[in-house]
Design a protein around this motif. Sequence first.
Motif, PDB file in Angstrom:
ATOM      1  N   ARG A  28     -31.506  16.248  -2.781  1.00  0.00           N
ATOM      2  CA  ARG A  28     -30.548  17.266  -2.353  1.00  0.00           C
ATOM      3  C   ARG A  28     -29.891  17.909  -3.571  1.00  0.00           C
ATOM      4  O   ARG A  28     -29.565  17.229  -4.548  1.00  0.00           O
ATOM      5  CB  ARG A  28     -29.469  16.650  -1.435  1.00  0.00           C
ATOM      6  CG  ARG A  28     -29.986  16.159  -0.100  1.00  0.00           C
ATOM      7  CD  ARG A  28     -30.666  17.235   0.729  1.00  0.00           C
ATOM      8  NE  ARG A  28     -29.880  18.430   0.950  1.00  0.00           N
ATOM      9  CZ  ARG A  28     -29.039  18.617   1.966  1.00  0.00           C
ATOM     10  NH1 ARG A  28     -28.898  17.666   2.867  1.00  0.00           N
ATOM     11  NH2 ARG A  28     -28.381  19.753   2.106  1.00  0.00           N
ATOM     12  N   GLY A  29     -29.702  19.191  -3.514  1.00  0.00           N
ATOM     13  CA  GLY A  29     -29.121  19.928  -4.647  1.00  0.00           C
ATOM     14  C   GLY A  29     -30.122  20.172  -5.765  1.00  0.00           C
ATOM     15  O   GLY A  29     -29.769  20.666  -6.834  1.00  0.00           O
ATOM     16  N   GLY A  30     -31.393  19.849  -5.513  1.00  0.00           N
ATOM     17  CA  GLY A  30     -32.399  19.846  -6.578  1.00  0.00           C
ATOM     18  C   GLY A  30     -32.872  21.202  -7.071  1.00  0.00           C
ATOM     19  O   GLY A  30     -33.649  21.263  -8.028  1.00  0.00           O
ATOM     20  N   SER A  31     -32.407  22.295  -6.458  1.00  0.00           N
ATOM     21  CA  SER A  31     -32.848  23.608  -6.947  1.00  0.00           C
ATOM     22  C   SER A  31     -32.390  23.859  -8.385  1.00  0.00           C
ATOM     23  O   SER A  31     -33.071  24.558  -9.141  1.00  0.00           O
ATOM     24  CB  SER A  31     -32.292  24.723  -6.064  1.00  0.00           C
ATOM     25  OG  SER A  31     -32.827  24.607  -4.778  1.00  0.00           O
ATOM     26  N   ASP A  32     -31.241  23.299  -8.749  1.00  0.00           N
ATOM     27  CA  ASP A  32     -30.782  23.418 -10.151  1.00  0.00           C
ATOM     28  C   ASP A  32     -31.819  22.772 -11.079  1.00  0.00           C
ATOM     29  O   ASP A  32     -32.104  23.275 -12.165  1.00  0.00           O
ATOM     30  CB  ASP A  32     -29.456  22.662 -10.374  1.00  0.00           C
ATOM     31  CG  ASP A  32     -28.350  23.112  -9.458  1.00  0.00           C
ATOM     32  OD1 ASP A  32     -28.395  24.247  -8.981  1.00  0.00           O
ATOM     33  OD2 ASP A  32     -27.419  22.300  -9.232  1.00  0.00           O
ATOM     34  N   TYR A  33     -32.351  21.645 -10.626  1.00  0.00           N
ATOM     35  CA  TYR A  33     -33.345  20.912 -11.420  1.00  0.00           C
ATOM     36  C   TYR A  33     -34.619  21.740 -11.550  1.00  0.00           C
ATOM     37  O   TYR A  33     -35.205  21.837 -12.627  1.00  0.00           O
ATOM     38  CB  TYR A  33     -33.613  19.567 -10.732  1.00  0.00           C
ATOM     39  CG  TYR A  33     -34.215  18.482 -11.605  1.00  0.00           C
ATOM     40  CD1 TYR A  33     -34.148  18.541 -12.992  1.00  0.00           C
ATOM     41  CD2 TYR A  33     -34.832  17.376 -11.015  1.00  0.00           C
ATOM     42  CE1 TYR A  33     -34.697  17.517 -13.763  1.00  0.00           C
ATOM     43  CE2 TYR A  33     -35.370  16.355 -11.781  1.00  0.00           C
ATOM     44  CZ  TYR A  33     -35.308  16.435 -13.147  1.00  0.00           C
ATOM     45  OH  TYR A  33     -35.846  15.425 -13.906  1.00  0.00           O
ATOM     46  N   ALA A  45     -19.789  16.176 -10.529  1.00  0.00           N
ATOM     47  CA  ALA A  45     -19.437  17.605 -10.451  1.00  0.00           C
ATOM     48  C   ALA A  45     -20.558  18.319  -9.694  1.00  0.00           C
ATOM     49  O   ALA A  45     -21.621  18.608 -10.240  1.00  0.00           O
ATOM     50  CB  ALA A  45     -19.258  18.194 -11.845  1.00  0.00           C
ATOM     51  N   LYS A  46     -20.304  18.599  -8.415  1.00  0.00           N
ATOM     52  CA  LYS A  46     -21.379  19.030  -7.506  1.00  0.00           C
ATOM     53  C   LYS A  46     -22.039  20.336  -7.933  1.00  0.00           C
ATOM     54  O   LYS A  46     -23.166  20.642  -7.513  1.00  0.00           O
ATOM     55  CB  LYS A  46     -20.786  19.176  -6.099  1.00  0.00           C
ATOM     56  CG  LYS A  46     -21.842  19.353  -5.041  1.00  0.00           C
ATOM     57  CD  LYS A  46     -21.242  19.739  -3.693  1.00  0.00           C
ATOM     58  CE  LYS A  46     -22.356  20.112  -2.735  1.00  0.00           C
ATOM     59  NZ  LYS A  46     -22.079  21.372  -2.051  1.00  0.00           N
ATOM     60  N   ILE A  47     -21.378  21.100  -8.763  1.00  0.00           N
ATOM     61  CA  ILE A  47     -21.928  22.397  -9.180  1.00  0.00           C
ATOM     62  C   ILE A  47     -23.278  22.239  -9.884  1.00  0.00           C
ATOM     63  O   ILE A  47     -24.073  23.176  -9.906  1.00  0.00           O
ATOM     64  CB  ILE A  47     -20.900  23.147 -10.072  1.00  0.00           C
ATOM     65  CG1 ILE A  47     -21.364  24.573 -10.375  1.00  0.00           C
ATOM     66  CG2 ILE A  47     -20.583  22.401 -11.342  1.00  0.00           C
ATOM     67  CD1 ILE A  47     -20.307  25.434 -11.019  1.00  0.00           C
ATOM     68  N   LEU A  67     -33.172  32.423 -13.370  1.00  0.00           N
ATOM     69  CA  LEU A  67     -31.919  32.614 -12.634  1.00  0.00           C
ATOM     70  C   LEU A  67     -32.010  31.872 -11.314  1.00  0.00           C
ATOM     71  O   LEU A  67     -32.916  32.156 -10.507  1.00  0.00           O
ATOM     72  CB  LEU A  67     -31.703  34.107 -12.332  1.00  0.00           C
ATOM     73  CG  LEU A  67     -31.197  35.048 -13.431  1.00  0.00           C
ATOM     74  CD1 LEU A  67     -32.186  35.175 -14.574  1.00  0.00           C
ATOM     75  CD2 LEU A  67     -30.926  36.426 -12.836  1.00  0.00           C
ATOM     76  N   LYS A  68     -31.103  30.927 -11.100  1.00  0.00           N
ATOM     77  CA  LYS A  68     -31.145  30.175  -9.840  1.00  0.00           C
ATOM     78  C   LYS A  68     -29.946  30.549  -8.961  1.00  0.00           C
ATOM     79  O   LYS A  68     -28.806  30.567  -9.434  1.00  0.00           O
ATOM     80  CB  LYS A  68     -31.142  28.673 -10.143  1.00  0.00           C
ATOM     81  CG  LYS A  68     -31.076  27.804  -8.895  1.00  0.00           C
ATOM     82  CD  LYS A  68     -29.699  27.262  -8.636  1.00  0.00           C
ATOM     83  CE  LYS A  68     -29.545  26.668  -7.270  1.00  0.00           C
ATOM     84  NZ  LYS A  68     -28.248  26.025  -7.059  1.00  0.00           N
ATOM     85  N   PHE A  69     -30.217  30.861  -7.708  1.00  0.00           N
ATOM     86  CA  PHE A  69     -29.153  31.196  -6.765  1.00  0.00           C
ATOM     87  C   PHE A  69     -29.096  30.132  -5.673  1.00  0.00           C
ATOM     88  O   PHE A  69     -30.099  29.845  -5.012  1.00  0.00           O
ATOM     89  CB  PHE A  69     -29.402  32.580  -6.146  1.00  0.00           C
ATOM     90  CG  PHE A  69     -29.246  33.677  -7.163  1.00  0.00           C
ATOM     91  CD1 PHE A  69     -28.026  34.320  -7.342  1.00  0.00           C
ATOM     92  CD2 PHE A  69     -30.304  34.034  -7.982  1.00  0.00           C
ATOM     93  CE1 PHE A  69     -27.876  35.306  -8.301  1.00  0.00           C
ATOM     94  CE2 PHE A  69     -30.166  35.020  -8.953  1.00  0.00           C
ATOM     95  CZ  PHE A  69     -28.948  35.663  -9.116  1.00  0.00           C
TER      96      PHE A  69
END
Length: 437
Positions: free
Chosen positions: A194-199, A252-254, A4-6
């Motif tokens: 940047r935004g790499g937590s999704d990764y 899509a930045k999400i 689960l990523k927040f």
Amino acid sequence: MKVLKFGGTSVGSAQRMKDVAKLITSSRNIVVLSAMSGTTNSLVEISDYLYKKNPDGASEIINKLAIKYYEHAEELYSTAEYKQRAKELIAHHFDYIRTFTKDLFTLFEEKVVLAQGELISTGMMNLYLNESGVNSVLLPALDYMRTDKNAEPDPAYIKEKLKNLLQEHSDADLYITQGYICRNAYGEIDNLQRGGSDYTASLIGAAIHAEEIQIWTDIDGMHNNDPRFVEKTSPVRHLHFEEAAELAYFGAKILHPTCILPAKLNNIPVRLLNTMQPDAPGTLISNSTEKGKIKAVAAKDNITAIKIKSGRMLLATGFLRKVFEIFENYQTPIDMVTTSEVGVSCTIDNRKRLDEIVDDLKKYGTVTVDDDMVIVCVVGDLEWDNVGFEASIVNALKDIPVRMISYGGSNYNVSLLIKSGDKKRALQALSDHLFQN
Ligand code: ADP
Ligand code: ASP
Ligand code: MG
């Protein structure tokens, strides 16, 4: 086990952290956290001042940010003991950041500064869970998340190290870990962009063969267009891995651009969910397709188009190879390509080596450069025998000048290149025509 990523907004205040705690304590999962919202931007700003040898500018932001964190701690914990422990944690990280105001500042130090946001947010959340009686354990991302010499994640290393860490703490109720940060092939602190937590979440999902990867954010799933520019967008309930990957890659930045690949390769469903509205169904990304349906539109900014025109050369064997080799030589990836008998147009989003590329291309023809362009990408089940989708797309954009159109590279997208000034109008027109109902 699930991952689960927040994201930053989901842990952006003491109250949000408390809300997240309620969502994660029901089973033994791995929870990936970003830095609290705004923190990474502040750390980037601090680094900018330090690059510019302005320690006073950096200190001002450091102090403001630290005060914010002490306030969060005061609100988050209920006991004097945990308030004190949190304050020590915060002081430790900010004192460390302050040491960089006194010395030489390079790319290496910047990466260390940028890593502090995730280290603080996970430390605070873990303390909060412990204070609430949850036996949560911190898995230090710097001990298992690693990239190789090509700056690509090293799945074998990640898998092995994670397995050992999980075994070591097999009695934990819950695991908390940092998104975004990693070590590189030389063991230095680095990050997944940047935004790499999704990764991070999808790399962990792949490493442990998770049952599901959940990306919790501030919106109820992938919308059919960019809600920052378009009115009346709505959530898409199902996406194929390929559709989600195209949307993420094309703006899509999400989702982080590369985060779908590890999930797709291991066939792990990805669910996009809303922390502010936890019961909303969100978006499920999996291996199934909805026949013939256009799903969503995204846009990628800061694109440069390069045209090489040469009636003499194009059809000669090896012309395209020579052209592409030039981009390869300057390590500049190409996003979109269109060809005709007399020329070829390519787009790039990295202009660092543009002058050298153009110089070399001039050997083969006349070169024209158009900058400040945007790729608009329409995504769905667009198999070539599903008739009519191209007509709807082109018709929607009938009043907008289109510089390039590309279809056929995949069955999942049609890409169009337009001027950045036309982006908002183009996205709205596509929404109005494609998703009216
Ligand atoms: P997080 O901090 O949780 O990682 P992000 O800001 O990275 O969140 O991503 C969520 C944001 O992505 C949304 O608030 C929304 O503004 C933006 N966004 C852009 N395109 C889309 C889309 N097609 N669907 C949903 N959100 C989108
Ligand atoms: N904190 C990092 C960023 O703001 C990573 C992330 O949030 O995914 O880019
Ligand atoms: Mg994000």
